[in-house]
Design a protein around this motif. Structure first.
Motif, PDB file in Angstrom:
ATOM      1  N   TYR A  31     -14.117   7.636  -5.314  1.00 22.61           N
ATOM      2  CA  TYR A  31     -12.651   8.247  -5.400  1.00 22.61           C
ATOM      3  C   TYR A  31     -11.931   7.097  -6.531  1.00 22.61           C
ATOM      4  CZ  TYR A  31     -12.153  11.135  -1.609  1.00 22.61           C
ATOM      5  OH  TYR A  31     -12.020  12.065  -0.696  1.00 22.61           O
ATOM      6  N   ARG A  32     -10.832   7.653  -7.017  1.00 26.01           N
ATOM      7  CA  ARG A  32     -10.309   6.729  -8.253  1.00 26.01           C
ATOM      8  C   ARG A  32      -8.885   6.510  -7.699  1.00 26.01           C
ATOM      9  NH1 ARG A  32     -12.355   9.441 -13.877  1.00 26.01           N
ATOM     10  NH2 ARG A  32     -11.520   7.372 -14.485  1.00 26.01           N
ATOM     11  N   TYR A  33      -8.316   5.284  -8.337  1.00 23.89           N
ATOM     12  CA  TYR A  33      -7.215   4.826  -7.834  1.00 23.89           C
ATOM     13  C   TYR A  33      -5.994   5.279  -8.791  1.00 23.89           C
ATOM     14  CZ  TYR A  33      -3.570   0.873  -7.677  1.00 23.89           C
ATOM     15  OH  TYR A  33      -2.418   0.309  -7.370  1.00 23.89           O
ATOM     16  N   VAL A  34      -5.098   5.548  -8.355  1.00 32.04           N
ATOM     17  CA  VAL A  34      -3.855   6.045  -8.767  1.00 32.04           C
ATOM     18  C   VAL A  34      -2.737   5.302  -8.863  1.00 32.04           C
ATOM     19  CG1 VAL A  34      -2.320   8.276  -8.915  1.00 32.04           C
ATOM     20  CG2 VAL A  34      -4.348   8.546  -8.088  1.00 32.04           C
ATOM     21  N   SER A  35      -2.165   4.667  -7.746  1.00 32.54           N
ATOM     22  CA  SER A  35      -0.981   3.904  -7.785  1.00 32.54           C
ATOM     23  C   SER A  35      -0.871   3.048  -6.363  1.00 32.54           C
ATOM     24  CB  SER A  35       0.299   4.663  -8.115  1.00 32.54           C
ATOM     25  OG  SER A  35       0.559   5.682  -6.895  1.00 32.54           O
ATOM     26  N   ILE A  36       0.050   2.378  -6.154  1.00 37.07           N
ATOM     27  CA  ILE A  36       0.550   1.744  -5.109  1.00 37.07           C
ATOM     28  C   ILE A  36       1.423   2.569  -4.245  1.00 37.07           C
ATOM     29  CG2 ILE A  36       2.065   0.129  -3.983  1.00 37.07           C
ATOM     30  CD1 ILE A  36       1.288  -1.909  -6.380  1.00 37.07           C
ATOM     31  N   ARG A  37       1.301   2.809  -2.978  1.00 35.81           N
ATOM     32  CA  ARG A  37       2.209   3.572  -2.307  1.00 35.81           C
ATOM     33  C   ARG A  37       3.233   2.931  -1.684  1.00 35.81           C
ATOM     34  NH1 ARG A  37       0.663   9.169  -1.172  1.00 35.81           N
ATOM     35  NH2 ARG A  37       2.700   8.844  -0.315  1.00 35.81           N
ATOM     36  N   TYR A  38       4.407   2.724  -2.242  1.00 39.05           N
ATOM     37  CA  TYR A  38       5.475   2.142  -1.259  1.00 39.05           C
ATOM     38  C   TYR A  38       5.960   2.763  -0.188  1.00 39.05           C
ATOM     39  CZ  TYR A  38       5.642  -0.584  -5.836  1.00 39.05           C
ATOM     40  OH  TYR A  38       5.038  -1.303  -6.887  1.00 39.05           O
ATOM     41  N   ASP A  39       5.702   3.760   0.212  1.00 33.86           N
ATOM     42  CA  ASP A  39       6.098   4.463   1.358  1.00 33.86           C
ATOM     43  C   ASP A  39       5.249   4.072   2.342  1.00 33.86           C
ATOM     44  OD1 ASP A  39       3.982   5.872   0.289  1.00 33.86           O
ATOM     45  OD2 ASP A  39       4.873   8.026   0.957  1.00 33.86           O
ATOM     46  N   ARG A  40       4.063   3.329   2.065  1.00 39.29           N
ATOM     47  CA  ARG A  40       3.007   3.022   3.089  1.00 39.29           C
ATOM     48  C   ARG A  40       2.886   1.544   3.396  1.00 39.29           C
ATOM     49  NH1 ARG A  40      -1.945   6.628   0.949  1.00 39.29           N
ATOM     50  NH2 ARG A  40      -0.894   8.780   1.369  1.00 39.29           N
ATOM     51  N   LEU A  41       4.142   0.823   3.716  1.00 36.37           N
ATOM     52  CA  LEU A  41       3.928  -0.604   4.046  1.00 36.37           C
ATOM     53  C   LEU A  41       3.186  -0.739   5.390  1.00 36.37           C
ATOM     54  CD1 LEU A  41       5.481  -3.147   3.430  1.00 36.37           C
ATOM     55  CD2 LEU A  41       7.245  -2.700   5.021  1.00 36.37           C
ATOM     56  N   LYS A  42       2.414  -1.853   5.129  1.00 33.27           N
ATOM     57  CA  LYS A  42       1.317  -2.286   6.210  1.00 33.27           C
ATOM     58  C   LYS A  42       1.755  -3.417   6.973  1.00 33.27           C
ATOM     59  CE  LYS A  42      -2.745  -1.089   3.483  1.00 33.27           C
ATOM     60  NZ  LYS A  42      -4.040  -1.826   2.945  1.00 33.27           N
ATOM     61  N   LYS A  43       1.458  -3.757   8.003  1.00 33.61           N
ATOM     62  CA  LYS A  43       1.916  -4.555   8.873  1.00 33.61           C
ATOM     63  C   LYS A  43       1.928  -6.139   8.231  1.00 33.61           C
ATOM     64  CE  LYS A  43       0.799  -2.404  13.189  1.00 33.61           C
ATOM     65  NZ  LYS A  43       0.057  -2.270  14.233  1.00 33.61           N
ATOM     66  N   ASP A  44       0.702  -6.372   7.429  1.00 37.01           N
ATOM     67  CA  ASP A  44       0.836  -7.617   6.735  1.00 37.01           C
ATOM     68  C   ASP A  44       1.628  -7.662   5.669  1.00 37.01           C
ATOM     69  OD1 ASP A  44      -0.486  -6.022   4.832  1.00 37.01           O
ATOM     70  OD2 ASP A  44      -2.343  -7.056   4.740  1.00 37.01           O
ATOM     71  N   GLY A  45       2.515  -6.718   5.454  1.00 37.34           N
ATOM     72  CA  GLY A  45       3.753  -6.806   4.250  1.00 37.34           C
ATOM     73  C   GLY A  45       3.156  -6.151   3.211  1.00 37.34           C
ATOM     74  N   THR A  46       1.953  -5.936   2.887  1.00 39.80           N
ATOM     75  CA  THR A  46       1.325  -5.268   1.522  1.00 39.80           C
ATOM     76  C   THR A  46       1.532  -3.802   1.696  1.00 39.80           C
ATOM     77  OG1 THR A  46      -0.853  -4.970   2.330  1.00 39.80           O
ATOM     78  CG2 THR A  46      -0.431  -6.969   1.255  1.00 39.80           C
ATOM     79  N   TYR A  47       1.413  -3.210   0.541  1.00 38.42           N
ATOM     80  CA  TYR A  47       1.394  -1.729   0.524  1.00 38.42           C
ATOM     81  C   TYR A  47       0.133  -1.014   0.320  1.00 38.42           C
ATOM     82  CZ  TYR A  47       6.454  -2.585  -0.318  1.00 38.42           C
ATOM     83  OH  TYR A  47       7.933  -2.862  -0.271  1.00 38.42           O
ATOM     84  N   GLY A  48       0.102   0.409   0.801  1.00 42.12           N
ATOM     85  CA  GLY A  48      -0.941   0.739   0.955  1.00 42.12           C
ATOM     86  C   GLY A  48      -1.364   1.402  -0.822  1.00 42.12           C
ATOM     87  N   GLU A  49      -2.289   2.096  -0.934  1.00 37.22           N
ATOM     88  CA  GLU A  49      -2.889   2.497  -1.976  1.00 37.22           C
ATOM     89  C   GLU A  49      -3.164   3.969  -2.184  1.00 37.22           C
ATOM     90  OE1 GLU A  49      -5.154  -1.569  -3.797  1.00 37.22           O
ATOM     91  OE2 GLU A  49      -6.177   0.017  -2.752  1.00 37.22           O
ATOM     92  N   ASP A  50      -2.983   4.648  -3.546  1.00 36.85           N
ATOM     93  CA  ASP A  50      -3.306   5.907  -3.459  1.00 36.85           C
ATOM     94  C   ASP A  50      -4.488   6.104  -4.166  1.00 36.85           C
ATOM     95  OD1 ASP A  50      -2.834   8.751  -3.450  1.00 36.85           O
ATOM     96  OD2 ASP A  50      -1.209   8.922  -4.760  1.00 36.85           O
ATOM     97  N   TRP A  51      -5.561   6.794  -3.669  1.00 33.20           N
ATOM     98  CA  TRP A  51      -6.879   6.989  -4.315  1.00 33.20           C
ATOM     99  C   TRP A  51      -7.049   8.338  -4.166  1.00 33.20           C
ATOM    100  CZ3 TRP A  51     -10.153   3.213  -6.187  1.00 33.20           C
ATOM    101  CH2 TRP A  51      -9.814   1.802  -5.716  1.00 33.20           C
ATOM    102  N   ARG A  52      -7.672   9.061  -5.174  1.00 38.05           N
ATOM    103  CA  ARG A  52      -7.946  10.596  -5.403  1.00 38.05           C
ATOM    104  C   ARG A  52      -9.378  10.815  -5.378  1.00 38.05           C
ATOM    105  NH1 ARG A  52      -2.550  12.883  -7.178  1.00 38.05           N
ATOM    106  NH2 ARG A  52      -1.263  11.610  -5.921  1.00 38.05           N
ATOM    107  N   SER A  53     -10.003  11.889  -4.913  1.00 39.21           N
ATOM    108  CA  SER A  53     -11.246  12.206  -5.297  1.00 39.21           C
ATOM    109  C   SER A  53     -11.177  12.480  -6.800  1.00 39.21           C
ATOM    110  CB  SER A  53     -11.637  13.702  -4.318  1.00 39.21           C
ATOM    111  OG  SER A  53     -10.770  14.526  -5.115  1.00 39.21           O
ATOM    112  N   PRO A  54     -12.481  12.622  -7.158  1.00 37.91           N
ATOM    113  CA  PRO A  54     -12.622  12.981  -8.635  1.00 37.91           C
ATOM    114  C   PRO A  54     -12.140  14.244  -9.008  1.00 37.91           C
ATOM    115  CG  PRO A  54     -14.721  12.260  -7.807  1.00 37.91           C
ATOM    116  CD  PRO A  54     -13.870  12.388  -6.673  1.00 37.91           C
ATOM    117  N   GLU A  55     -11.942  15.408  -8.350  1.00 40.66           N
ATOM    118  CA  GLU A  55     -11.395  16.684  -8.521  1.00 40.66           C
ATOM    119  C   GLU A  55      -9.857  16.431  -8.610  1.00 40.66           C
ATOM    120  OE1 GLU A  55     -13.739  16.500  -5.999  1.00 40.66           O
ATOM    121  OE2 GLU A  55     -15.156  17.060  -7.076  1.00 40.66           O
TER     122      GLU A  55
END
Length: 141
Positions: free
Chosen positions: A17-41
Motif C-alpha cells: 500500500y502507498r501513502y497518500v496523506s494525513i486524514r484530519y477527519d480521523r483523530l485518534k484517542k492519542d491526539g494524532t491523526y490517521g493516515e490515508d493509504w491506497r492499494s497500488p491500483e
C-alpha cells in the motif's frame, strides 16, 4: 494542534500500500491523526484523478482568460479574431508583477492573481503589442 507526517507521498508499506496523506477527519484517542493509504491500483487511480482535475482547472482558467480577451479585443486596431493572437499589455510597466500568460493555471488562487494582474492591462493583438512595446523602448532611449 497540527500534525505533520514524516511520511512522503507515495511511500510504500511492506504490504504494497502507498501513502497518500494525513486524514484530519480521523483523530485518534492519542491526539494524532490517521493516515490515508491506497492499494497500488487505488494509488494509480488517485494520481490519474488528480491529473484530470488539474486539466479541468487549467482548461477552465484558460477559457475564462480567453473570454476576457475576446470581450475587449485589441484596444488599438479592434481585432477580435482569435484569443491566441491577443495579449495583455501592461500600460505602466513598473506596475507589472508578472506577465499574465506566465501565471500557472492550476488553481483558483492563481486565477485570482491573474485577474489582479490583467486589471492593470489593456488587450492588444500580437502585432500592436510588439509595436507598442517597441515604441515604449524607443521612448526610453
Amino acid at each position: 494542534m497540527t500534525f505533520h507526517s514524516k511520511r512522503k507521498f507515495g511511500e510504500v508499506r511492506e504490504d504494497g500500500y502507498r501513502y497518500v496523506s494525513i486524514r484530519y477527519d480521523r483523530l485518534k484517542k492519542d491526539g494524532t491523526y490517521g493516515e490515508d493509504w491506497r492499494s497500488p491500483e487505488g494509488f494509480e487511480k488517485h494520481l490519474q484523478d488528480g491529473k484530470k482535475q488539474k486539466k479541468r482547472i487549467y482548461d477552465l482558467i484558460s477559457k475564462l482568460m480567453n473570454e476576457e480577451k475576446m470581450k475587449h479585443g485589441c484596444a488599438h486596431c479592434g481585432y477580435k479574431g482569435k484569443p491566441e493572437a491577443l495579449d495583455h499589455h501592461h500600460v505602466n510597466p513598473s506596475d507589472k508583477t508578472i506577465a499574465v500568460a506566465s501565471h500557472w493555471r492550476t488553481s483558483y488562487k492563481q486565477f485570482e492573481k491573474m485577474k489582479k494582474e490583467w486589471k492593470k492591462c489593456i488587450v492588444l493583438c500580437a502585432n500592436c503589442h510588439r509595436i507598442e512595446t517597441k515604441r515604449i523602448l524607443n521612448a526610453k532611449n
